[in-house]
Design an enzyme around this catalytic site. Structure first.
Site, PDB file in Angstrom:
ATOM      1  N   THR A 104     -55.629  35.513  50.708  1.00  0.00           N
ATOM      2  CA  THR A 104     -56.580  34.460  51.077  1.00  0.00           C
ATOM      3  C   THR A 104     -56.888  33.575  49.867  1.00  0.00           C
ATOM      4  OG1 THR A 104     -57.561  36.141  52.523  1.00  0.00           O
ATOM      5  CG2 THR A 104     -58.789  34.083  52.259  1.00  0.00           C
ATOM      6  N   HIS A 167     -45.593  38.073  54.494  1.00  0.00           N
ATOM      7  CA  HIS A 167     -45.634  39.390  53.850  1.00  0.00           C
ATOM      8  C   HIS A 167     -44.234  40.030  53.868  1.00  0.00           C
ATOM      9  CE1 HIS A 167     -49.945  39.510  53.510  1.00  0.00           C
ATOM     10  NE2 HIS A 167     -50.214  39.761  54.764  1.00  0.00           N
ATOM     11  N   ARG A 189     -51.099  43.337  43.639  1.00  0.00           N
ATOM     12  CA  ARG A 189     -52.364  43.854  43.110  1.00  0.00           C
ATOM     13  C   ARG A 189     -52.171  45.339  42.861  1.00  0.00           C
ATOM     14  NH1 ARG A 189     -57.877  43.605  46.833  1.00  0.00           N
ATOM     15  NH2 ARG A 189     -59.362  43.758  45.123  1.00  0.00           N
ATOM     16  N   SER A 197     -58.624  48.315  49.874  1.00  0.00           N
ATOM     17  CA  SER A 197     -58.895  47.089  50.613  1.00  0.00           C
ATOM     18  C   SER A 197     -58.276  47.156  52.014  1.00  0.00           C
ATOM     19  CB  SER A 197     -58.333  45.893  49.831  1.00  0.00           C
ATOM     20  OG  SER A 197     -58.664  44.694  50.462  1.00  0.00           O
ATOM     21  N   ARG A 321     -64.432  40.751  51.099  1.00  0.00           N
ATOM     22  CA  ARG A 321     -65.214  41.991  51.028  1.00  0.00           C
ATOM     23  C   ARG A 321     -65.967  42.018  49.708  1.00  0.00           C
ATOM     24  NH1 ARG A 321     -64.722  47.474  49.505  1.00  0.00           N
ATOM     25  NH2 ARG A 321     -62.822  46.914  48.381  1.00  0.00           N
TER      26      ARG A 321
HETATM   27  P1  PAP Z   1     -54.396  39.518  53.731  1.00  0.00           P
HETATM   28  O1  PAP Z   1     -53.224  39.974  52.921  1.00  0.00           O
HETATM   29  O2  PAP Z   1     -54.632  40.359  54.958  1.00  0.00           O
HETATM   30  O3  PAP Z   1     -54.403  38.068  54.034  1.00  0.00           O
HETATM   31  P2  PAP Z   1     -56.040  39.415  51.381  1.00  0.00           P
HETATM   32  O4  PAP Z   1     -56.647  38.082  51.324  1.00  0.00           O
HETATM   33  O5  PAP Z   1     -54.892  39.703  50.498  1.00  0.00           O
HETATM   34  O6  PAP Z   1     -55.703  39.804  52.882  1.00  0.00           O
HETATM   35  O7  PAP Z   1     -57.109  40.536  51.065  1.00  0.00           O
HETATM   36  C1  PAP Z   1     -58.451  40.336  50.930  1.00  0.00           C
HETATM   37  C2  PAP Z   1     -58.838  40.823  49.563  1.00  0.00           C
HETATM   38  O8  PAP Z   1     -58.896  39.699  48.690  1.00  0.00           O
HETATM   39  C3  PAP Z   1     -60.211  41.420  49.623  1.00  0.00           C
HETATM   40  O9  PAP Z   1     -60.286  42.374  48.570  1.00  0.00           O
HETATM   41  P3  PAP Z   1     -61.347  43.565  48.571  1.00  0.00           P
HETATM   42  O10 PAP Z   1     -61.213  44.265  49.888  1.00  0.00           O
HETATM   43  O11 PAP Z   1     -60.957  44.458  47.430  1.00  0.00           O
HETATM   44  O12 PAP Z   1     -62.673  42.973  48.362  1.00  0.00           O
HETATM   45  C4  PAP Z   1     -61.053  40.181  49.362  1.00  0.00           C
HETATM   46  O13 PAP Z   1     -62.364  40.454  48.960  1.00  0.00           O
HETATM   47  C5  PAP Z   1     -60.236  39.515  48.270  1.00  0.00           C
HETATM   48  N1  PAP Z   1     -60.522  38.076  48.177  1.00  0.00           N
HETATM   49  C6  PAP Z   1     -60.662  37.177  49.177  1.00  0.00           C
HETATM   50  N2  PAP Z   1     -60.925  35.974  48.708  1.00  0.00           N
HETATM   51  C7  PAP Z   1     -60.953  36.073  47.365  1.00  0.00           C
HETATM   52  C8  PAP Z   1     -61.198  35.142  46.312  1.00  0.00           C
HETATM   53  N3  PAP Z   1     -61.470  33.864  46.548  1.00  0.00           N
HETATM   54  N4  PAP Z   1     -61.150  35.587  45.031  1.00  0.00           N
HETATM   55  C9  PAP Z   1     -60.880  36.885  44.772  1.00  0.00           C
HETATM   56  N5  PAP Z   1     -60.650  37.823  45.733  1.00  0.00           N
HETATM   57  C10 PAP Z   1     -60.691  37.418  47.014  1.00  0.00           C
END
Ligand code: PAP
Length: 355
Positions: A104, A167, A189, A197, A321
């Site tokens: 994202t 993906h 990551r 996550s 999150r």
């Molecule tokens: P996806 O592969 O299903 O699209 P993706 O966006 O990769 O999902 O995963 C969301 C993770 O990116 C979340 O991590 P967490 O569960 O460890 O918190 C989310 O919080 C994090 N995320 C989303 N937006 C940002 C952002 N702008 N900066 C940093 N991390 C972000």
């Protein structure tokens, strides 16, 4: 339609379906969200699925092992359509990620970066699409979005450079992506945060009647490679090797480096895509402006990301999150840490890659 897939057919999977079960159990319930619907598969896809090893999924009823990687039932249609139908152009930019590695965030950054002359001039700031739309709407996924149910999505509204996400593993990319000059930006990551996550995300997407997946059972699956687009390590290594062999075509980024040195990484990204920041832009705060716009803090507070939904039914807020490095310490036991670290060390041995 998909014609005569060149895959060997060996009978394996059972075809009972979550949708069928839920419909039977509660006929008056509202329809399943799209992301759980796996009824609209082509006959060719169904036939292929019967030949593939399958395991219980984290979210979809099953995961299927195809070309060495695991995909949910619904997404297999999109994978096949993407492979057969997507025609990359030389100027395309494809964001490739392992799920939950910051997709994202990078979608937002890439969109803001490539469209900065349109939207980031001072008088245009209020109109920025990222303030009104979720990054997944602005940068659609090929196999999870555009091609998931449609072999011929209309791509005519995409202006050059077209920006898409996937993906898919490196071995499973459509030929046109490999054969064209299109650029791949890969983001991964560390496996512990990726797993945590993904565990949170899939549990939140499960309906009440499905119950939640325990940390232990999903952890075991992740370690065995049985996770969406897993094995995680094979996915990362595929693109890492490609980035070493074709540095002009594949840029390899890490979430942790993006967090630690965002300006440096953003400038690296701009240079790779052939749109480096000018001295003026840098002096006028152009780099920081993009980082601020795309920050977790900014995006997660926007109305669209607090209350909106994707066309496939996922709530936008679930993509935000914590956005922290190292949150795994709050979830994994010492035994889990030891097991995951050991697998990572073994898998990456000799590659030079550390995560
Ligand atoms: P996806 O592969 O299903 O699209 P993706 O966006 O990769 O999902 O995963 C969301 C993770 O990116 C979340 O991590 P967490 O569960 O460890 O918190 C989310 O919080 C994090 N995320 C989303 N937006 C940002 C952002 N702008 N900066 C940093 N991390 C972000």
């Amino acid at each position: 339609m998909i014609s005569s897939p060149p895959y060997p057919f060996v009978l394996h999977a059972s075809t009972s379906s979550l949708s069928f079960f839920l419909t039977m159990a509660a006929p008056s319930e509202p329809p399943l969200p799209k992301y759980l619907q796996d009824e609209n598969l082509t006959d060719e896809c169904r036939e292929l699925l019967r030949s593939l090893p399958s395991e219980k999924g984290w979210l979809s009823t099953f995961l299927h092992l195809f070309q060495g990687f695991w995909y949910g039932t619904r997404h297999m249609n999109g994978v096949l359509y993407t492979q057969l139908q997507f025609k990359a152009q030389d100027s395309d930019v494809l964001l490739v990620t392992t799920p939950k590695s910051g997709t994202t965030w990078l979608k937002a950054i890439l969109f803001a970066l490539l469209n900065r002359s349109r939207y980031l001039e001072p008088h245009k700031k209020l109109d920025h699409p990222l303030l009104q739309k979720n990054p997944h709407d602005l940068v659609p996924s090929l196999e999870l979005g555009l091609y998931v149910e449609d072999p011929n999505p209309d791509l005519s509204s995409f202006t050059s450079p077209r920006l898409f996400a996937t993906h898919l593993s490196h071995v499973s990319l459509p030929d046109s992506v490999k054969d064209s000059k299109c650029k791949l930006v890969y983001l991964c990551r560390n496996p512990k945060d990726t797993f945590v996550s993904l565990w949170h995300f899939t549990n939140k997407l499960r309906l009440k009647e499905m119950g939640t997946n325990t940390l232990e059972e999903t952890f075991d699956k992740f370690c065995r490679g049985v996770s969406s687009n897993g094995p995680y390590w094979d996915h990362v290594l595929g693109y890492y090797k490609a980035s070493l062999e074709m540095p002009h075509k594949v840029l390899f980024l890490k979430y942790e480096e993006m967090t630690e040195k965002p300006s440096e990484q953003l400038k690296r990204l701009a240079g790779f895509l052939g749109c480096p920041f000018s001295e003026d832009e840098e002096a006028n705060g152009g780099v920081d402006e993009i980082l601020r716009l795309c920050s977790f803090d900014n995006l997660s507070k926007l109305e669209v990301n607090r209350s909106g939904k994707l066309p496939t039914g996922e709530e936008n807020r679930l993509f935000f999150r914590k956005g922290e490095v190292g949150d795994w310490v709050n979830y994994l036991t010492p035994e889990m840490i030891e097991r995951l670290d050991r697998i990572t060390k073994e898998k990456f041995r000799g590659s030079g890659l550390k995560l």
